[in-house]
Write a protein that holds these residues in place. Structure first.
Motif, PDB file in Angstrom:
ATOM      1  N   PHE A 144       0.876  -1.176   0.000  1.00 12.47           N
ATOM      2  CA  PHE A 144       0.000   0.000   0.000  1.00 12.47           C
ATOM      3  C   PHE A 144       0.909   1.220   0.000  1.00 12.47           C
ATOM      4  CE2 PHE A 144      -1.763   3.485   2.473  1.00 12.47           C
ATOM      5  CZ  PHE A 144      -2.980   3.700   1.850  1.00 12.47           C
ATOM      6  N   LEU A 169      -4.888  -4.556   5.707  1.00 12.88           N
ATOM      7  CA  LEU A 169      -4.958  -3.330   4.906  1.00 12.88           C
ATOM      8  C   LEU A 169      -5.361  -2.146   5.782  1.00 12.88           C
ATOM      9  CD1 LEU A 169      -4.678  -1.955   2.197  1.00 12.88           C
ATOM     10  CD2 LEU A 169      -6.981  -2.726   1.618  1.00 12.88           C
ATOM     11  N   LEU A 197      -2.232   0.186  -4.835  1.00 14.09           N
ATOM     12  CA  LEU A 197      -2.143  -1.156  -4.264  1.00 14.09           C
ATOM     13  C   LEU A 197      -1.444  -2.047  -5.270  1.00 14.09           C
ATOM     14  CD1 LEU A 197      -5.712  -1.794  -2.779  1.00 14.09           C
ATOM     15  CD2 LEU A 197      -3.625  -1.339  -1.518  1.00 14.09           C
TER      16      LEU A 197
END
Length: 148
Positions: free
Chosen positions: A68, A99, A131
């Motif tokens: 991320f 996440l 991502l």
């Protein structure tokens, strides 16, 4: 030259061929070498929201690693462990937890249905994000990252 089978013109021809070979030989490895193909550079795409869809059940134990990153921040790498025959709902739960930790409070991470996780900016001032799946050791299932 009695008893010799080599004539004068043959010697001159052989010396000429030897000279040509000596001049051309250094260039031969250049012809034989294959050039390294250029590695393709995949551009990083930043969006305001993403959707991750999990399909299938893993046949064996494995992992997948994702990154991320925000437009102006450092990338955060996280790994999800997957057990054979794990349900997509359980994998989505694990993905949602990891996440959420990686993204922090500036991004909303939600579970939608049994196999979908979405992430979006919490407000307009927050930078866009990317991502990426960087490593995948899975069999029998797939992950899809798409625009939300």
């Amino acid at each position: 030259m009695r008893g010799s089978f080599v004539s004068g013109s043959t010697v001159v021809t052989m010396v000429g061929l030897a000279l040509i070979l000596c001049l051309v030989a250094p260039a031969l490895p250049v012809w034989a070498e294959e050039e390294e193909p250029n590695t393709a550079v995949i551009p990083t795409v930043y969006r305001d929201s993403w959707k991750i869809t999990i399909n299938g059940k893993p046949q064996v134990n494995g992992t997948f690693t994702m990154v991320f990153k925000t437009l102006d921040g450092e990338p955060v790498k996280y790994t999800i462990n997957v057990v054979a025959k794990m349900k997509p709902k359980e994998m989505a739960e694990d993905l949602w937890k990891e996440l959420s930790l990686a993204a922090g409070a500036d991004y909303k991470v939600k579970k939608k249905g049994k196999n979908v996780v979405t992430i979006s900016k919490s407000n307009k001032k927050v930078p866009s994000m990317a991502l990426e799946i960087t490593d995948q050791k899975l069999s029998g299932m797939s992950l899809t990252i798409s625009a939300n």
